[in-house]
Every structure is written in structure tokens, then in C-alpha cells.
Write a protein that holds these residues in place. Sequence first.
Motif, PDB file in Angstrom:
ATOM      1  N   LEU A 102       0.834  -1.200   0.000  1.00 63.75           N
ATOM      2  CA  LEU A 102       0.000   0.000   0.000  1.00 63.75           C
ATOM      3  C   LEU A 102       0.873   1.257   0.000  1.00 63.75           C
ATOM      4  O   LEU A 102       0.807   2.084   0.920  1.00 63.75           O
ATOM      5  CB  LEU A 102      -0.917   0.010   1.232  1.00 63.75           C
ATOM      6  N   PRO A 103       1.718   1.429  -0.989  1.00 62.91           N
ATOM      7  CA  PRO A 103       2.677   2.545  -0.955  1.00 62.91           C
ATOM      8  C   PRO A 103       2.009   3.920  -0.953  1.00 62.91           C
ATOM      9  O   PRO A 103       2.445   4.817  -0.226  1.00 62.91           O
ATOM     10  CB  PRO A 103       3.506   2.329  -2.227  1.00 62.91           C
ATOM     11  N   GLN A 104       0.937   4.094  -1.757  1.00 63.49           N
ATOM     12  CA  GLN A 104       0.298   5.407  -1.813  1.00 63.49           C
ATOM     13  C   GLN A 104      -0.424   5.731  -0.507  1.00 63.49           C
ATOM     14  O   GLN A 104      -0.352   6.860  -0.003  1.00 63.49           O
ATOM     15  CB  GLN A 104      -0.700   5.459  -2.980  1.00 63.49           C
ATOM     16  N   GLU A 105      -1.090   4.743   0.065  1.00 67.93           N
ATOM     17  CA  GLU A 105      -1.784   4.948   1.334  1.00 67.93           C
ATOM     18  C   GLU A 105      -0.796   5.293   2.442  1.00 67.93           C
ATOM     19  O   GLU A 105      -1.061   6.135   3.309  1.00 67.93           O
ATOM     20  CB  GLU A 105      -2.592   3.709   1.721  1.00 67.93           C
ATOM     21  N   GLU A 106       0.353   4.632   2.418  1.00 65.82           N
ATOM     22  CA  GLU A 106       1.380   4.905   3.424  1.00 65.82           C
ATOM     23  C   GLU A 106       1.967   6.299   3.255  1.00 65.82           C
ATOM     24  O   GLU A 106       2.267   6.984   4.237  1.00 65.82           O
ATOM     25  CB  GLU A 106       2.487   3.844   3.337  1.00 65.82           C
ATOM     26  N   THR A 129       7.222  12.933   0.875  1.00 66.61           N
ATOM     27  CA  THR A 129       7.690  12.408  -0.416  1.00 66.61           C
ATOM     28  C   THR A 129       9.206  12.244  -0.425  1.00 66.61           C
ATOM     29  O   THR A 129       9.739  11.211  -0.870  1.00 66.61           O
ATOM     30  CB  THR A 129       7.254  13.346  -1.553  1.00 66.61           C
ATOM     31  N   GLU A 130       9.920  13.269   0.074  1.00 69.05           N
ATOM     32  CA  GLU A 130      11.386  13.194   0.065  1.00 69.05           C
ATOM     33  C   GLU A 130      11.904  12.132   1.024  1.00 69.05           C
ATOM     34  O   GLU A 130      12.854  11.402   0.705  1.00 69.05           O
ATOM     35  CB  GLU A 130      11.966  14.566   0.407  1.00 69.05           C
ATOM     36  N   LEU A 131      11.300  12.031   2.197  1.00 73.05           N
ATOM     37  CA  LEU A 131      11.730  11.004   3.148  1.00 73.05           C
ATOM     38  C   LEU A 131      11.417   9.610   2.635  1.00 73.05           C
ATOM     39  O   LEU A 131      12.196   8.665   2.849  1.00 73.05           O
ATOM     40  CB  LEU A 131      11.055  11.227   4.503  1.00 73.05           C
ATOM     41  N   THR A 132      10.290   9.454   1.960  1.00 75.97           N
ATOM     42  CA  THR A 132       9.932   8.154   1.395  1.00 75.97           C
ATOM     43  C   THR A 132      10.941   7.751   0.324  1.00 75.97           C
ATOM     44  O   THR A 132      11.342   6.584   0.240  1.00 75.97           O
ATOM     45  CB  THR A 132       8.514   8.197   0.803  1.00 75.97           C
TER      46      THR A 132
END
Length: 244
Positions: A102-106, A129-132
Motif C-alpha cells: 500500500l505505498p500510496q496509502e502509506e 515524499t522526500e523522506l519516502t
Amino acid sequence: MKQSTGANQHDGEPHEGGGLAERLNWLRAGVLGANDGIVSTAAVVVGVAGATTATGPILAAGAAALIGGAVSMALGEYVSVSSSADSQRALIAQERSELAHLPQEELDELADLYERKGLSAATARTVATELTAHDALGAHLDAELNIDREDVVSPWSAAAASAVSFTAGALLPFLTAVLLPAQWRIPVTFLAVLVALAVTGGLGARLGGAPVFKPVVRVVVGGILALGATFLIGTWLGSSGVTG
């Protein structure tokens, strides 16, 4: 040109990787383990010394208290840290699975967490976004669970540290009670134990950033009560003939 010293102004502070905080936790645990070793072993040897002046029973009881206490402390620490480490690993595995499926939900969840902390919606989204992109798992573990996957403590090292600190504390009353002549055994053990307790109490307070006086008084008074009670009981049992 004036050289900047900013890089060295905060060396060793807890926010730099958490190393200092982790070391302080271990030191506090070591101080508490040593304190337990001092009090419990001293109580045993002083109690037996109150009942008999023979060295053999004091040696046997003191050795049993030292070894049994060290093993008990190690086992307790191993079980406790193992449970904590298992829980941390389970949470890390769960978070890793959620990121994979669930990458977008996370990502949305992470942005929402930073927005709740006071960032604007746009800034929170940018930070998330940058940390991900840099370390998605690390970012989520920190923001959601306050966990660092590098800080999962080994139960074996925790058990060993606990056993060593307990033994180090227990050796002082054990050796004074066994090696000194009978007439000096109890007063010197009392004095040595109270001095050692004052040192460990003060060190524990300093490591925790607290004032020293009250913790020292508490631990010394507690030691006096523990040693006094066991000595009186041992003396009563010796004079009543129960131990004979």
C-alpha cells in the motif's frame, strides 16, 4: 576568516543518532543492577553473620546469593528484552509489508502525520515524499512508531550486562563478609555497603540529570533498613538456637 565551530557544538547530544541516550540507558541499567547486587547479597551475608560467626555458612549463603541473583537478573533481563525485541521486529515487519502493498496509502498517512505536527499540507507532502524516496521504512517507523530499526537490543547482551553489573555490586559485601575477621565483619560490611550505595545512588541521579542528594539519601536509608532487618532476624535466630 573565523572558523565555524558549529559542527562540534552539539557533539554527543541525544538528537545526533540517539547514541548518547542509548548509552545512558545502558549505564542506568548497570547502576541499578549493581545496586541490586549490593543490597541483596549484603542482606544475606549480614543476616547469616548475625546468626553465626563461622565463615563457612556465610561463604555458602553469600555465594548462593551472588550466583543465584546474577542468574536471576540475567534471565529476567533476557525475557524482558526478548519480548520487547520481538514486538519491535513484528512492528517493523508489518510496516515493511504495508509499504510494499500500500505505498500510496502509506505516503498519504506519513504526510498526514507531519501535517498534524504543525506543517502546512504542502510542506508535509513534500517532506513525506522526500523522506519516502530516501528511506521509506525508516521514515514511517520514526513518525508512526518512534522506532529505529537499528536500535533493537540483543537480549543476550542485555542479559550479560545485567549479570555482570549485579555480580560487580555483589562482590563487595561478599568479600568483606568472608575475608574479614569475625569482629570486623559486620561493621565494615555495613560501612562498605552504605558507601557503595551512596556512590551508585549519586551516579544514577547524575546519569538521569536529577539532583544527587535525595536519591542518595533514599538508597542509603533503604540499605540501612534492609541490612538492619536481616541482621536483627539473623541475630534472633542465632540466639534462639534455631540455626544451631
